[in-house]
Design a protein around this motif. Sequence first.
Motif, PDB file in Angstrom:
ATOM      1  N   PRO A   1       3.289   6.863   7.371  1.00 19.83           N
ATOM      2  CA  PRO A   1       2.006   6.773   6.669  1.00 19.83           C
ATOM      3  C   PRO A   1       2.192   6.979   5.178  1.00 19.83           C
TER       4      PRO A   1
ATOM      5  N   MET B   1       0.749   1.200  12.962  1.00 19.27           N
ATOM      6  CA  MET B   1      -0.182   0.667  11.973  1.00 19.27           C
ATOM      7  C   MET B   1      -1.259  -0.212  12.606  1.00 19.27           C
TER       8      MET B   1
ATOM      9  N   SER C   1      -1.793   2.947   3.963  1.00 19.60           N
ATOM     10  CA  SER C   1      -2.494   3.169   5.225  1.00 19.60           C
ATOM     11  C   SER C   1      -3.621   4.179   5.074  1.00 19.60           C
ATOM     12  N   GLU C   2      -3.494   5.108   4.117  1.00 19.19           N
ATOM     13  CA  GLU C   2      -4.486   6.159   3.942  1.00 19.19           C
ATOM     14  C   GLU C   2      -5.556   5.813   2.916  1.00 19.19           C
TER      15      GLU C   2
ATOM     16  N   ASN D   1       2.162  10.596  17.074  1.00 22.19           N
ATOM     17  CA  ASN D   1       3.419  10.675  16.346  1.00 22.19           C
ATOM     18  C   ASN D   1       4.544  10.083  17.184  1.00 22.19           C
TER      19      ASN D   1
ATOM     20  N   ASP E   1      -4.250   5.170  13.984  1.00 24.51           N
ATOM     21  CA  ASP E   1      -3.349   5.882  13.076  1.00 24.51           C
ATOM     22  C   ASP E   1      -3.102   5.108  11.789  1.00 24.51           C
ATOM     23  N   GLY E   2      -3.208   3.796  11.833  1.00 18.99           N
ATOM     24  CA  GLY E   2      -3.047   2.985  10.636  1.00 18.99           C
ATOM     25  C   GLY E   2      -4.300   2.905   9.795  1.00 18.99           C
ATOM     26  N   TYR E   3      -5.380   3.528  10.270  1.00 15.99           N
ATOM     27  CA  TYR E   3      -6.684   3.500   9.595  1.00 15.99           C
ATOM     28  C   TYR E   3      -7.303   4.897   9.653  1.00 15.99           C
ATOM     29  N   PRO E   4      -6.589   5.925   9.160  1.00 19.91           N
ATOM     30  CA  PRO E   4      -7.063   7.300   9.346  1.00 19.91           C
ATOM     31  C   PRO E   4      -8.409   7.578   8.685  1.00 19.91           C
TER      32      PRO E   4
ATOM     33  N   LYS F   1       6.735   8.424  12.098  1.00 23.71           N
ATOM     34  CA  LYS F   1       6.162   7.080  12.045  1.00 23.71           C
ATOM     35  C   LYS F   1       4.944   6.994  12.970  1.00 23.71           C
ATOM     36  N   LEU F   2       3.995   6.137  12.559  1.00 22.79           N
ATOM     37  CA  LEU F   2       2.762   5.925  13.304  1.00 22.79           C
ATOM     38  C   LEU F   2       2.558   4.426  13.517  1.00 22.79           C
TER      39      LEU F   2
ATOM     40  N   TYR G   1       1.520  -1.832   5.475  1.00 23.95           N
ATOM     41  CA  TYR G   1       2.989  -1.818   5.453  1.00 23.95           C
ATOM     42  C   TYR G   1       3.617  -2.855   6.389  1.00 23.95           C
TER      43      TYR G   1
END
Length: 546
Positions: A353, A408, A357-358, A397, A412-415, A405-406, A346
């Motif tokens: 997310p 990236m 990202s997921e 968070n 958090d951008g690569y859960p 929002k997290l 993003y």
Amino acid sequence: MTTAHDRTPHATELRAAARHLGRRRFLTVTGAAAALAFSVNLPAAGTASAAELDTARLDADPFTLGVASGDPLPDSVLLWTRLAPVPYQADGGLPAKRVDVRWELALDERFRRIVRRGWDTAHPEFQHTVHVEVGHLDPGREYYYRFRAGSWVSPVGRTRTAPDPSSRTRELSLALVSCQKYDEGYYTAYRHLAQDDVDVVFHLGDYLYEYPVNATGGSRAYPGGTLPALFNHETTTLEDYRLRYALYKSDPDLRAAHAAHPFVVTWDDHETENNYADDVPEDGGPAEEFLIRRAAAYRAYWENMPLRRPQLPDGPDLKLYRRLHWGRLAQFDVLDTRQYRSDQAYGDGWQFPGPESEDPRRTLTGDAQERWLINGWRRSDALWNVVPQQVTFALRNQNSAVPAKLSMDSWDGYPASRDRIMAGARAAGVENLMVLTGDVHVHYGFDIKRDFADPDSPTVGTEIVTTSIATGKDGSARPSNYDDLTAANPHLRFYNGLRGYATVRLGRDQARADFKTVSRVTVPGAPLTVSGSFVTEVGEPGLKPA
């Protein structure tokens, strides 16, 4: 950065293919590899280094950038220095000739009991840096070292070997440091660290910053503007990066910390460029062009860090992830979360997310490093499994909104990548997991949860995040987002935004983390304060006030 709307699987595959093509094309860019001297071998006869400098002609101190040691092994230490009588000059004040450098290793600071001595060559192709791997040493021992070039003698450094691999070592004290933007403050924390009682220092990234530094040194406000104009532009070439390391290493507090303790280093982004991902530059552009810049940055990093021969770069690649042990007390799996990652989702920054990202194919470590880490856990017999790395691992968070929002750029951008790592630790039976982190210019203490969405989920590890040495200027003990962040993240046990460093004392029953801060870095000499202390017990992960 690429935007969300073109993140289809087809576009992802095309971009991956383009990146591989870009990497191959790097090797054929006209004159680039030759001009940057990216050979993995030492210079051969017939190159500029074949000529030898008469050290009797060294009429100024060549050890202006100090000494360092790193990556302690049970039977070996790595010693580093760089010869630069004129450090703010592109050639360091030396001609393109090799220089013979003597080194000595002793059991005492006055060198009455010398146990090893020898010679090494400082090559101009490597900016007259020296990396000496001294072997056949006793495990678990403190040593002192120094270098000589001509009549000049370097400052004395102190280092140590790791304990015997089978040793049931009782304790290890380590420090975490990160983010030392030169023009945003003095390195006061390093002056205190040089006097601190630690066995080893982990530098978790952003050793330097690529941005321009003006004549006054920014917040250092040198009277009359004493820094040359060559620092007042962004680093992009090999010469730029080398000069920037010279600027940073000219700081006496940084030199003192290196001389006092062995360092284990890993990079984040600013050693090359802010928020780059693999071969994708921050603002986009051809991969093959960025790889030339990355190769320059990686080579300068190896030259100026206390790294061993396996980390010598090969063009735009440098295998920085590696494993160290401290007897059977601790295994350290040092990660590189920058060189192999998928591009930030993003468009980077703090975002909601979503499917991009997921995406389960996304990775922060790359597949090979991920397998290496998990396989290493399976074979580990250490009490503590410690992961020194760069970006925040725990969920963070931004506020209590649902969804929130997290970042990236963090895990958090690569859960999916984080989930695979946590599943690997669980499958390997890792009980005492500790993640060490830098990057964010604040102190955090996190409990690592099996399921961050459930506050009652089991705690499976601990994350200690160190604040910056200087980046962000003075900071504050209670940042403006303190209430939002602590309310939105119940697993966040400590938060402080001043500058400083953290120490961790690993024992056989518990680990103690001390978050240390200085009140100001925009003026030198601030005292050191312990702003928070926590323990996590063996077999019972989670932070508790000490």
